[in-house]
Design an enzyme around this catalytic site. Structure first.
Site, PDB file in Angstrom:
ATOM      1  N   TRP A 296       0.839  -1.209   0.000  1.00 42.66           N
ATOM      2  CA  TRP A 296       0.000   0.000   0.000  1.00 42.66           C
ATOM      3  C   TRP A 296       0.875   1.261   0.000  1.00 42.66           C
ATOM      4  CZ3 TRP A 296      -0.639   4.220   3.228  1.00 42.66           C
ATOM      5  CH2 TRP A 296      -1.759   5.013   2.971  1.00 42.66           C
ATOM      6  N   HIS A 297       2.018   1.166   0.703  1.00 40.60           N
ATOM      7  CA  HIS A 297       2.862   2.351   0.825  1.00 40.60           C
ATOM      8  C   HIS A 297       3.619   2.686  -0.452  1.00 40.60           C
ATOM      9  CE1 HIS A 297       1.996   1.901   5.092  1.00 40.60           C
ATOM     10  NE2 HIS A 297       2.302   3.175   5.189  1.00 40.60           N
ATOM     11  N   GLY A 298       3.758   1.737  -1.332  1.00 41.59           N
ATOM     12  CA  GLY A 298       4.438   2.077  -2.578  1.00 41.59           C
ATOM     13  C   GLY A 298       4.714   0.864  -3.429  1.00 41.59           C
TER      14      GLY A 298
END
Lengths: 471, 122
Positions: A316-318
Site C-alpha cells: 500500500w505504501h508504494g
C-alpha cells in the site's frame, strides 16, 4: 494543494470560511464544501480529477445495486464488481509498471510500461470508497442515494489527500446533519495550528537533516552520521504525517466533522504490536476490519492472514520492493512477539521494551526510505559499523552538536509531555474563574505565536509537499 | 489518545477563532491588492512574477505550482517573516558545546553547496 502552503492558508481557507458560513442550509454548506474540495484537488492534480470522480461513481453505483438486491447473490456480485473495479484503477495507476518491470526482469519479457504517474491521494480515497460498499453490503451503513453527498465523503478536502482513512459509517450522519459550536471551532483552530507547526517547523527542519546526510552519497558517512540521518527521517515522517492528520482533524472541527484519531504517540510504544495500534491508526483499522477479520483473523490460518496483511501494508505504501520488505519486516517482529517476545517484553523494565521498539522502528525506516536496494544495504552496513566504518568523524560530530537543540525539542514533541502540561493547566484552571480565564488567554496567545512562526517558516521555505502524498 | 480540551468560556473561544480567521482574511486581502515586489535585496535575487495562464500549464499542474511560488515570493511583509524564519533556524541550529572549532562541510548533497569557486579581487 497542500495545507502547508501560503496559498492554502491565506487564499483558499478564507474564501472557504466565508462561503461556508454564508450558506444558510446544510445542503448549501455541502455544495460549498464539495466545490471547494474539487477545486482543492484540481489545484495540484487537474488531470486526475477524472479518476477521483470515476472511482467515486463506481462505488456509488455499486452501493445502489447492493441495496437494491440486498440478501441475494446479486448484491454480493455487485460488491465484488465495485471493489474489483476500484482496486483495478489503483493497480493500473500505482502498481502496473512495478509488476511489468518485475516480470520483464525475471522472465526477460518486454511488457510496455504505462508511465501514467500517480494521482495524489489515490490509495487513500480508494480505501475510503471500498469501506462504503462493504459497509452497505454488511448492513452497517445506509445506502447514499445522492452522488454529490457520496462524492463529498470521498473528496472532502481535509482528509482527501493523506487521510485519515475515514470510514463511511463514521461520517454518514455528519454529512446529513451537523452543527459547529464555537468551542469545537476553537479546538479545531488550535489542533490545525499544532499540526501546521509539526510540519512547517519540525518536519521540514528534520527533512533538511535527511537531505544533507543520507539523501546523496553515503560513502563519507560515519556510523554516527548514518544514525543521525535515519533518526532525522524518523522525526520527519512522524511530524509530517501526524501533523497532516492534526490539520485534517482540526479543519474537520472547523466545519463540523469529527474525524478519527490517526496517531497516539507511537514512539513511546513498548512493543511493535503496540506501535501499530498507535501509528496510522486508520490504516491499521482498515486492514483489520476489511482484510484480516474477513480472512479468518486469529481463528484459522493466523500466520498466513498476518502475512497477507503485512504484505499488503507494505504494498500500500508504494510500488517498490523496499516497501514490501518493510511490511514483511514488521510481520516477522509481530510473529516473534506473538510467539514469545511479548511475554519477555512485559517482564523487563519499560525503558528496555521502549528502546527495543524504537530500535526496530528506526531500522525499519531504512527499508522504507531507500528504494534503491544497493543503497539500503550500504546504509545498514554503515549503521552497524561493518567494513571498518569509523564510529564518528569530525564533520558528523560537528553536524550533530550543531543540531542537538533540534533533536531535544523533537524528542520532547514525540512524547506526551505537552499533553501532561495541558492537563496540569486545566486542573489549575478548575481552581477559580480567574484561572480558567488565564488558561483560555494562554491558549489564544499560543495559537497566535504558532500562526506567526508557521507563516514565517512557510515564507522562508520552498515547495514542501507531505511525504505521504506519494502513497 | 489526544484528549480534546475545549476553551472554558465561549467568549474566549470566539476571540480565539476570530484571531485566526481575521488575520488570514486580512492578510489574504492585502496580498491580493498590494503591489508586488520584484527583487529581494536580502537574498539578492529576482522574485517570481505572476505566471501567465495557458491551458497546457494548467493541465500539467505547472500553473498552480508557479502560482504557489509567486505567492510565497510576494507575500506581504515577506522580509519581516524571513527574519523570523532565520531566527527559528538559528534556534534549532545553535551549538550545544562551547567549542570554537570551525568545520566546513561539503557533502555534495545539496545544489546550494559551496562548489569552491575562487574569490577574485576587483
Amino acid at each position: 494543494m497542500v495545507f502547508s502552503s501560503l496559498t492554502f492558508i491565506y487564499i483558499f481557507l478564507p474564501i472557504c470560511f466565508i462561503l461556508y458560513y454564508s450558506a444558510s442550509s446544510i445542503k448549501m454548506k455541502n455544495i460549498v464544501l464539495l466545490s471547494m474540495s474539487l477545486f482543492f484537488y484540481a489545484w495540484g492534480e487537474p488531470r486526475w480529477i477524472v479518476v477521483l470522480l470515476l472511482s467515486s461513481y463506481v462505488e456509488y453505483l455499486g452501493g445502489l445495486r447492493i441495496d437494491k438486491y440486498k440478501g441475494t447473490w446479486k448484491a454480493k456480485a455487485s460488491l465484488i464488481a465495485s471493489v474489483v473495479i476500484s482496486l483495478s484503477i489503483l493497480v493500473i495507476f500505482k502498481y502496473f509498471d512495478f509488476f511489468a518491470s518485475t516480470v520483464n526482469s525475471v522472465f526477460k519479457t518486454d511488457i510496455g510500461l504505462l508511465r501514467l504517474g500517480l494521482p495524489i491521494g489515490i490509495s487513500f480515497y480508494t480505501f475510503q470508497t471500498i469501506t462504503y460498499s462493504v459497509d452497505v453490503y454488511r448492513g452497517r451503513a445506509k445506502v447514499q442515494k445522492s452522488f454529490a453527498d457520496l462524492l463529498l465523503y470521498t473528496c472532502m478536502f481535509p482528509q482527501l489527500i493523506a487521510g485519515p482513512i475515514v470510514r463511511y459509517v463514521d461520517i454518514d450522519e455528519q454529512i446529513r446533519d451537523r452543527k459547529v459550536n464555537i468551542k469545537d471551532a476553537s479546538y479545531g483552530v488550535t489542533r490545525f495550528l499544532i499540526g501546521l507547526s509539526k510540519k512547517a517547523l519540525l518536519a521540514n527542519f528534520a527533512g533538511q537533516i535527511v537531505k544533507e546526510l543520507i539523501a546523496g552519497d553515503l560513502n563519507k558517512l560515519s556510523v554516527l552520521g548514518a544514525w543521525i540521518g535515519i533518526i532525522g527521517y524518523s522525526f520527519q515522517i512522524y511530524f509530517d504525517f501526524s501533523g497532516y492528520s492534526d490539520m485534517a482533524i482540526g479543519l474537520g472541527h472547523m466545519f463540523g466533522f469529527k474525524y478519527v484519531e490517526n496517531f497516539n504517540y507511537p514512539y513511546i510504544s513498548k512493543s511493535i504490536s503496540e506501535f501499530w495500534k498507535r501509528w496510522h491508526i486508520s490504516l491499521t483499522t482498515f486492514f483489520r476490519e476489511y482484510v484480516y477479520i474477513p480472512l479468518g483473523g486469529n481463528r484459522k490460518n493466523h500466520a498466513l492472514n498476518l502475512l497477507i496483511v503485512w504484505f499488503l501494508t507494505g504494498m500500500w505504501h508504494g510500488a517498490s520492493w523496499n516497501f514490501i520488505i518493510w511490511g514483511l519486516y514488521y510481520f516477522v517482529f509481530i510473529m516473534l512477539e506473538n510467539l514469545f517476545l511479548r511475554k519477555l517484553l512485559n517482564k523487563i523494565p519499560r525503558v528496555f521494551s521502549r528502546l527495543y521498539t524504537l530500535l526496530v522502528v528506526i531500522v525499519g525506516w531504512v527499508f522504507f526510505y531507500f528504494e534503491d536496494i544497493g543503497k539500503l544495504k550500504q546504509m545498514l552496513s554503515i549503521m552497524f559499523g561493518f567494513g571498518g566504518i569509523p564510529f564518528s568523524n569530525v564533520t558528523d560530530f560537528a553536524y550533530f552538536s550543531n543540531r542537538l537543540f533540534f533533536f531535544i525539542i523533537a524528542i520532547i514533541a514525540c512524547t506526551p509531555v505537552a499533553r501532561y502540561v495541558k492537563e496540569l493547566l486545566y486542573k489549575f484552571s478548575e481552581k477559580s474563574l480567574r484561572c480558567e480565564s488565564l488558561v483560555d488567554i494562554t491558549n489564544i496567545i499560543f495559537n497566535l505565536i504558532l500562526l506567526i512562526l508557521c507563516t514565517s517558516a512557510l515564507v522562508g521555505s520552498s515547495y514542501n509537499p507531505f511525504l505521504y502524498f506519494r502513497f | 489518545m489526544e484528549k480534546e480540551y475545549r476553551m472554558n468560556f465561549n467568549i474566549f473561544a470566539r476571540i480565539s477563532v476570530a484571531l485566526f480567521v481575521m488575520p488570514i482574511i486580512i492578510i489574504g486581502a492585502i496580498s491580493a491588492f498590494d503591489k508586488d515586489q520584484t527583487v529581494s535585496k536580502d537574498e539578492n535575487r529576482t522574485l517570481k512574477q505572476k505566471p501567465e495562464f495557458s491551458v497546457i500549464s494548467l493541465v500539467s499542474g505547472d500553473l498552480t505550482k508557479d502560482f504557489d511560488e509567486y505567492y510565497a515570493d510576494t507575500f506581504p511583509n515577506r522580509s519581516g517573516f524571513m527574519k523570523i524564519n532565520k531566527k527559528i533556524n538559528a534556534f534549532f541550529s545553535q551549538r550545544a558545546t562551547g567549542s570554537d572549532n570551525i568545520v566546513i562541510i561539503n557533502r555534495d548533497n545539496d545544489e546550494n553547496d559551496f562548489k569552491g569557486e575562487a574569490l577574485t579581487e576587483k
